[in-house]
Scaffold this motif. Sequence first.
Motif, PDB file in Angstrom:
ATOM      1  N   UNK A  19       1.156  -1.068   0.244  1.00 47.34           N
ATOM      2  CA  UNK A  19       0.092  -0.341  -0.226  1.00 47.34           C
ATOM      3  C   UNK A  19       0.508   1.205   0.114  1.00 47.34           C
ATOM      4  N   UNK A  20       2.150   1.196   0.935  1.00 45.78           N
ATOM      5  CA  UNK A  20       2.766   2.381   1.040  1.00 45.78           C
ATOM      6  C   UNK A  20       3.467   2.645   0.061  1.00 45.78           C
ATOM      7  N   UNK A  21       4.005   1.607  -0.916  1.00 47.56           N
ATOM      8  CA  UNK A  21       4.599   1.365  -2.099  1.00 47.56           C
ATOM      9  C   UNK A  21       3.880   2.295  -2.911  1.00 47.56           C
ATOM     10  N   UNK A  22       2.782   1.848  -3.036  1.00 54.62           N
ATOM     11  CA  UNK A  22       1.997   2.821  -4.572  1.00 54.62           C
ATOM     12  C   UNK A  22       1.548   3.824  -3.977  1.00 54.62           C
ATOM     13  N   UNK A  23       1.886   4.150  -2.800  1.00 54.42           N
ATOM     14  CA  UNK A  23       1.343   5.802  -2.575  1.00 54.42           C
ATOM     15  C   UNK A  23       2.227   6.038  -3.000  1.00 54.42           C
ATOM     16  N   UNK A  24       3.549   6.193  -2.606  1.00 57.45           N
ATOM     17  CA  UNK A  24       4.188   6.535  -2.924  1.00 57.45           C
ATOM     18  C   UNK A  24       4.916   6.676  -4.483  1.00 57.45           C
ATOM     19  N   UNK A  25       5.319   5.550  -5.636  1.00 57.17           N
ATOM     20  CA  UNK A  25       5.041   5.075  -6.453  1.00 57.17           C
ATOM     21  C   UNK A  25       4.001   6.241  -7.498  1.00 57.17           C
ATOM     22  N   UNK A  26       2.934   6.087  -7.270  1.00 55.12           N
ATOM     23  CA  UNK A  26       1.373   6.901  -7.880  1.00 55.12           C
ATOM     24  C   UNK A  26       0.967   8.236  -6.995  1.00 55.12           C
ATOM     25  N   UNK A  27       1.442   8.622  -6.244  1.00 51.82           N
ATOM     26  CA  UNK A  27       1.316  10.601  -5.289  1.00 51.82           C
ATOM     27  C   UNK A  27      -0.142   9.928  -4.948  1.00 51.82           C
ATOM     28  N   UNK A  28      -0.646   9.045  -5.524  1.00 56.72           N
ATOM     29  CA  UNK A  28      -1.911   9.279  -4.463  1.00 56.72           C
ATOM     30  C   UNK A  28      -2.913   8.165  -3.856  1.00 56.72           C
ATOM     31  N   UNK A  29      -3.393   7.802  -2.769  1.00 54.73           N
ATOM     32  CA  UNK A  29      -3.432   7.528  -1.828  1.00 54.73           C
ATOM     33  C   UNK A  29      -5.053   6.074  -2.422  1.00 54.73           C
ATOM     34  N   UNK A  30      -5.075   6.814  -3.406  1.00 53.11           N
ATOM     35  CA  UNK A  30      -6.168   5.871  -4.044  1.00 53.11           C
ATOM     36  C   UNK A  30      -5.794   4.375  -4.945  1.00 53.11           C
ATOM     37  N   UNK A  31      -5.391   3.478  -3.802  1.00 50.47           N
ATOM     38  CA  UNK A  31      -5.192   2.527  -4.194  1.00 50.47           C
ATOM     39  C   UNK A  31      -4.721   1.114  -3.561  1.00 50.47           C
ATOM     40  N   UNK A  32      -5.716   1.449  -3.691  1.00 53.66           N
ATOM     41  CA  UNK A  32      -6.156  -0.196  -2.656  1.00 53.66           C
ATOM     42  C   UNK A  32      -6.906  -0.873  -4.249  1.00 53.66           C
ATOM     43  N   UNK A  33      -7.689  -0.084  -4.109  1.00 50.74           N
ATOM     44  CA  UNK A  33      -7.720  -1.791  -6.157  1.00 50.74           C
ATOM     45  C   UNK A  33      -6.799  -2.132  -6.362  1.00 50.74           C
ATOM     46  N   UNK A  34      -5.249  -1.855  -6.196  1.00 52.55           N
ATOM     47  CA  UNK A  34      -4.353  -1.509  -7.097  1.00 52.55           C
ATOM     48  C   UNK A  34      -3.677  -2.803  -5.760  1.00 52.55           C
ATOM     49  N   UNK A  35      -4.038  -2.613  -4.291  1.00 49.71           N
ATOM     50  CA  UNK A  35      -3.467  -3.234  -3.833  1.00 49.71           C
ATOM     51  C   UNK A  35      -4.363  -5.233  -3.422  1.00 49.71           C
ATOM     52  N   UNK A  36      -5.357  -4.860  -4.301  1.00 50.58           N
ATOM     53  CA  UNK A  36      -5.933  -6.425  -4.155  1.00 50.58           C
ATOM     54  C   UNK A  36      -5.094  -7.193  -5.583  1.00 50.58           C
ATOM     55  N   UNK A  37      -4.798  -5.986  -6.731  1.00 53.01           N
ATOM     56  CA  UNK A  37      -4.524  -7.266  -7.943  1.00 53.01           C
ATOM     57  C   UNK A  37      -3.117  -7.406  -7.551  1.00 53.01           C
ATOM     58  N   UNK A  38      -2.527  -6.531  -6.445  1.00 49.90           N
ATOM     59  CA  UNK A  38      -1.299  -7.810  -6.917  1.00 49.90           C
ATOM     60  C   UNK A  38      -1.337  -8.769  -5.899  1.00 49.90           C
ATOM     61  N   UNK A  39      -2.080  -8.711  -4.775  1.00 46.84           N
ATOM     62  CA  UNK A  39      -2.282 -10.490  -4.385  1.00 46.84           C
ATOM     63  C   UNK A  39      -2.990 -11.373  -4.892  1.00 46.84           C
ATOM     64  N   UNK A  40      -4.329 -10.931  -5.952  1.00 43.65           N
ATOM     65  CA  UNK A  40      -5.006 -11.609  -6.742  1.00 43.65           C
ATOM     66  C   UNK A  40      -3.778 -12.076  -7.808  1.00 43.65           C
ATOM     67  N   UNK A  41      -2.583 -11.410  -8.278  1.00 40.21           N
ATOM     68  CA  UNK A  41      -1.872 -11.551  -9.494  1.00 40.21           C
ATOM     69  C   UNK A  41      -0.699 -12.765  -8.893  1.00 40.21           C
ATOM     70  N   UNK A  42      -0.288 -11.843  -7.340  1.00 41.86           N
ATOM     71  CA  UNK A  42       0.018 -13.394  -6.619  1.00 41.86           C
ATOM     72  C   UNK A  42      -0.145 -14.840  -6.517  1.00 41.86           C
ATOM     73  N   UNK A  43      -1.178 -14.159  -6.132  1.00 39.76           N
ATOM     74  CA  UNK A  43      -1.900 -15.954  -6.104  1.00 39.76           C
ATOM     75  C   UNK A  43      -1.931 -16.158  -6.843  1.00 39.76           C
ATOM     76  N   UNK A  44      -2.844 -15.671  -8.753  1.00 36.19           N
ATOM     77  CA  UNK A  44      -2.180 -16.828  -9.566  1.00 36.19           C
ATOM     78  C   UNK A  44      -0.474 -17.250 -10.032  1.00 36.19           C
ATOM     79  N   UNK A  45       0.268 -16.547  -9.915  1.00 30.16           N
ATOM     80  CA  UNK A  45       0.990 -17.241  -9.862  1.00 30.16           C
ATOM     81  C   UNK A  45       2.151 -17.506  -9.172  1.00 30.16           C
TER      82      UNK A  45
END
Length: 176
Positions: A19-45
Amino acid sequence: MKNHKQIQRWFNEYHNDIYNFLIYYLGTKDVEDMVQEVFIKGFTFINTFEERSEPKTWLISIARNIAIDHMRKRKRDYVLVSQLRSIFSEKSKLPHDWLLEDERKQELYKAINELKTSYRDVVILRGILDFTPEETSQILKWKVDKVNLTYHRSIQSLKKKLTSEKWSDYIETINQ
């Protein structure tokens, strides 16, 4: 079922880091969906995870790729100043907003965002999130020497951007 429990454990351990990495990287705190996507991809792969790195660095690599894809899909540059304005217009504050509290930190954040992508990546990972050179090299898929050299050059570039008098004490801490 084993993979499901593994990804749940990783989610509990690394959710905030992602969550913090994505906030710093994108400059927005609206990253919850992307955090979920990370773990979905993590589960998939998860079966492709070879354990040559830590799960955290593998997941940060996935997060970085998702963030890059997100930026490409939007086909726009992320203009930090406008994003910061929207953050400051809100009354509530989250713990990670300490970075944005005063003008000097805003200027530093803006200067980091203006760095070329490779410099920005290394500054965020090494300087802000405090990853080791080895962890950073695994995330970026670079050699450790390249991480160290790029980090040094990115700090030099930041020093040039922040040459005003009010930055003199901060620049001194970077030199140490």
